[in-house]
Design an enzyme around this catalytic site. Structure first.
Site, short mmCIF file in Angstrom:
data_model
loop_
_atom_site.label_atom_id
_atom_site.label_comp_id
_atom_site.label_asym_id
_atom_site.label_seq_id
_atom_site.Cartn_x
_atom_site.Cartn_y
_atom_site.Cartn_z
N THR A 36 0.87 -1.17 0.00
CA THR A 36 0.00 0.00 0.00
C THR A 36 0.92 1.23 0.00
O THR A 36 2.15 1.10 -0.06
CB THR A 36 -0.85 0.04 1.28
OG1 THR A 36 0.04 0.25 2.40
CG2 THR A 36 -1.63 -1.25 1.48
N THR A 125 -1.29 -3.41 19.58
CA THR A 125 -0.86 -2.09 20.04
C THR A 125 -1.44 -1.77 21.42
O THR A 125 -2.54 -2.22 21.75
CB THR A 125 -1.31 -1.00 19.03
OG1 THR A 125 -1.18 0.28 19.63
CG2 THR A 125 -2.76 -1.17 18.61
N TYR A 153 -8.77 3.21 14.19
CA TYR A 153 -7.57 2.37 14.10
C TYR A 153 -7.49 1.43 15.30
O TYR A 153 -7.40 0.20 15.15
CB TYR A 153 -6.30 3.24 14.03
CG TYR A 153 -5.03 2.49 14.39
CD1 TYR A 153 -4.55 1.48 13.55
CD2 TYR A 153 -4.31 2.76 15.56
CE1 TYR A 153 -3.39 0.76 13.88
CE2 TYR A 153 -3.17 2.06 15.90
CZ TYR A 153 -2.71 1.06 15.05
OH TYR A 153 -1.57 0.36 15.38
N LYS A 157 -7.81 -2.74 15.65
CA LYS A 157 -6.74 -3.59 16.23
C LYS A 157 -7.29 -4.39 17.42
O LYS A 157 -6.95 -5.56 17.60
CB LYS A 157 -5.54 -2.73 16.67
CG LYS A 157 -4.80 -2.04 15.56
CD LYS A 157 -4.10 -2.99 14.61
CE LYS A 157 -2.91 -3.68 15.25
NZ LYS A 157 -2.21 -4.57 14.29
N ASN A 183 6.63 2.82 18.62
CA ASN A 183 7.99 2.47 18.17
C ASN A 183 8.63 3.66 17.44
O ASN A 183 7.91 4.47 16.84
CB ASN A 183 7.91 1.33 17.15
CG ASN A 183 7.68 -0.02 17.77
OD1 ASN A 183 8.20 -1.02 17.30
ND2 ASN A 183 6.89 -0.09 18.83
N PRO A 208 4.53 20.66 12.83
CA PRO A 208 3.16 20.75 13.35
C PRO A 208 2.95 19.86 14.57
O PRO A 208 3.10 18.64 14.50
CB PRO A 208 2.31 20.26 12.17
CG PRO A 208 3.22 19.38 11.37
CD PRO A 208 4.63 19.81 11.63
N ARG A 276 -5.97 16.52 17.24
CA ARG A 276 -6.63 15.37 16.60
C ARG A 276 -7.93 15.07 17.34
O ARG A 276 -7.98 15.18 18.57
CB ARG A 276 -5.65 14.19 16.72
CG ARG A 276 -6.24 12.86 16.38
CD ARG A 276 -5.27 11.73 16.75
NE ARG A 276 -4.20 11.57 15.78
CZ ARG A 276 -3.12 10.82 16.01
NH1 ARG A 276 -2.95 10.21 17.17
NH2 ARG A 276 -2.19 10.70 15.09
N1 LIG Z 1 4.39 1.87 14.69
C1 LIG Z 1 4.10 1.70 15.97
O1 LIG Z 1 4.51 2.49 16.81
C2 LIG Z 1 3.32 0.48 16.41
C3 LIG Z 1 3.19 0.23 17.78
C4 LIG Z 1 2.50 -0.91 18.19
C5 LIG Z 1 1.97 -1.78 17.24
N2 LIG Z 1 2.10 -1.49 15.91
C6 LIG Z 1 1.53 -2.46 14.95
O2 LIG Z 1 2.63 -3.04 14.27
C7 LIG Z 1 2.26 -3.34 12.92
C8 LIG Z 1 3.23 -2.70 11.96
O3 LIG Z 1 3.23 -1.29 12.17
P1 LIG Z 1 4.12 -0.33 11.27
O4 LIG Z 1 4.30 0.93 12.00
O5 LIG Z 1 5.31 -1.08 10.77
O6 LIG Z 1 3.10 -0.09 10.04
P2 LIG Z 1 3.39 0.44 8.57
O7 LIG Z 1 2.19 1.24 8.19
O8 LIG Z 1 4.74 1.06 8.46
O9 LIG Z 1 3.43 -0.91 7.69
C9 LIG Z 1 2.29 -1.65 7.39
C10 LIG Z 1 2.62 -2.60 6.22
O10 LIG Z 1 1.46 -3.43 5.98
C11 LIG Z 1 1.24 -3.49 4.59
N3 LIG Z 1 -0.19 -3.74 4.35
C12 LIG Z 1 -1.23 -2.89 4.60
N4 LIG Z 1 -2.39 -3.46 4.22
C13 LIG Z 1 -2.09 -4.71 3.77
C14 LIG Z 1 -2.86 -5.78 3.27
N5 LIG Z 1 -4.20 -5.69 3.14
N6 LIG Z 1 -2.22 -6.93 2.90
C15 LIG Z 1 -0.87 -7.03 2.99
N7 LIG Z 1 -0.08 -6.03 3.45
C16 LIG Z 1 -0.68 -4.88 3.83
C17 LIG Z 1 1.68 -2.14 4.04
O11 LIG Z 1 1.96 -2.20 2.65
C18 LIG Z 1 2.93 -1.87 4.91
O12 LIG Z 1 4.07 -2.43 4.31
C19 LIG Z 1 0.82 -2.86 12.75
O13 LIG Z 1 -0.03 -3.96 12.91
C20 LIG Z 1 0.63 -1.86 13.89
O14 LIG Z 1 -0.71 -1.83 14.30
C21 LIG Z 1 2.75 -0.40 15.48
#
Ligand SMILES: NC(=O)c1ccc[n+]([C@@H]2O[C@H](COP(=O)([O-])OP(=O)(O)OC[C@H]3O[C@@H](n4cnc5c(N)ncnc54)[C@H](O)[C@@H]3O)[C@@H](O)[C@H]2O)c1
Length: 337
Positions: A36, A125, A153, A157, A183, A208, A276
């Site tokens: 995506t 999360t 969101y 989750k 993270n 911002p 937000r």
């Molecule tokens: N970033 C944070 O601080 C954080 C903290 C806790 C948990 N998380 C969880 O960790 C996971 C990864 O987070 P992130 O920050 O790396 O997200 P991100 O948005 O950077 O990456 C998400 C990835 O999922 C892929 N994707 C989206 N829809 C898809 C689909 N239908 N099929 C296959 N691939 C798909 C996207 O192409 C992308 O590569 C998520 O589940 C998020 O909820 C994130």
């Protein structure tokens, strides 16, 4: 062992793939990603030709495609990172969040059930717990804290977590869930707070900050999250939730000021913008369970982690400039051919 990682072209998934290929050279890693707007395949360039790695462009909601891949690869473990992950976008349009984060997780769990997988790990999360008041620093989220999601969101989750627990109870699917705090680190998409502030500051653009800037998050260096998931895969108990967080609470404005200082940029770049909708005030994780059961503790202190992260964005301008220009979307198509 064959490990199928979904969402591996995103921020945490890519860091996890690098971590696992380094720490477990005998395992095979299959990355499934729809690519995506948040997926950047060039992030995975260093491992695309690695003999223990395979990339498959696939939507986790595509039931036939997912089943075909399971039949072909017979993964032992599935780690589900794939998600729509940006709260602001979920407020603009929740529908794609419901589709990927809930339906997609369900498709993966069905395939895991039918192919007798050893473990399905859902990457969750801390946002599923809602928020805590700023004036009660004694309160933390434990695994027993009721789910009280605030945004589309976090609600999506929370739904995936509940589905995973239901599949465990009803079908005995071997499931674990990690619920991690915010993270930061290399390869984070420049729409999220820390990379947005770094890349804007480098371009001398306004920084911002929502509302009064006092919203508190518990920050964890991405590699510590990867290690926590690795430990859960190895020694976590089926049907259990593990909270992952670093006791590293910081408010947004402190982080933005720190980034300005680190880059030698003036704080006059900071601009306060309308808050937000439904903005959570404070998240804070109690990580006692994962510490006691699995011996996990964060290894990277925030001062060190933020310095490394700022340095990474300074040294890897090409990576994020390519994202900001949209050029990475063409790379996604050409690298897949
Ligand atoms: N970033 C944070 O601080 C954080 C903290 C806790 C948990 N998380 C969880 O960790 C996971 C990864 O987070 P992130 O920050 O790396 O997200 P991100 O948005 O950077 O990456 C998400 C990835 O999922 C892929 N994707 C989206 N829809 C898809 C689909 N239908 N099929 C296959 N691939 C798909 C996207 O192409 C992308 O590569 C998520 O589940 C998020 O909820 C994130």
């Amino acid at each position: 062992m064959t490990i199928l990682v979904t969402g591996g072209a995103g921020f945490i998934g890519a860091n996890f793939i690098f971590y696992m290929l380094r720490e477990h050279p005998d395992d095979r890693m299959i990355c499934v990603d729809k690519l995506t707007y948040a997926g950047c395949l060039s992030t995975l360039k260093p491992v695309l030709n690695h003999p223990a790695f395979r990339f498959v462009r696939l939507d986790i909601c595509d039931r036939d495609g997912v089943y075909r891949l399971f039949k072909e690869e017979k993964p032992d473990i599935v780690v589900n990172f794939a998600a729509e992950s940006h709260v602001d976008r979920s407020i603009e349009d929740p529908s794609v969040f419901l589709r990927t984060n809930i339906i997609g997780a369900g498709v993966l769990m069905d395939a895991c059930r039918d192919y007798g997988i050893k473990r399905f790990h859902q990457v969750g999360t801390d946002e599923v717990y809602g928020d805590l008041p700023l004036d009660r620093p004694d309160l933390f989220f434990t695994e027993q804290t009721p789910l009280r999601a605030s945004s589309p969101y976090s609600a999506s989750k929370a739904s995936a977590d509940m589905l995973a627990m239901a599949y465990h109870r009803t079908f005995k699917l071997p499931v674990t869930i990690s619920r991690c705090s915010n993270n930061y680190g290399p390869y984070q998409f420049p729409e999220k707070l820390i990379p947005l502030m770094i890349t804007n500051a480098l371009a001398a653009k306004p920084l911002p900050v929502y509302g009064d800037g006092l919203n508190v998050r518990d920050w964890l260096y991405v590699e510590d999250h990867c290690r926590a998931i690795d430990l859960i895969l190895q020694n976590g108990r089926d049907g259990e939730v593990y909270n992952v967080g670093g006791h590293n609470e910081m408010n947004n404005i402190t982080i933005v000021r720190l980034i300005c200082r680190e880059l030698g940029k003036p704080e006059s770049l900071i601009t306060y913008v309308t808050d937000r909708k439904g903005h959570d005030r404070r998240y804070a994780i109690d990580p006692a369970k994962i510490h006691k059961e699995l011996g996990w503790l964060p290894a990277t202190r925030f001062e060190e982690g933020i310095r490394k992260t700022v340095r990474w964005y300074v040294d890897n301008r090409q990576w994020w400039e390519h994202i900001l220009s949209g050029g990475y979307l063409n790379d996604n198509d050409t690298l897949c051919q």
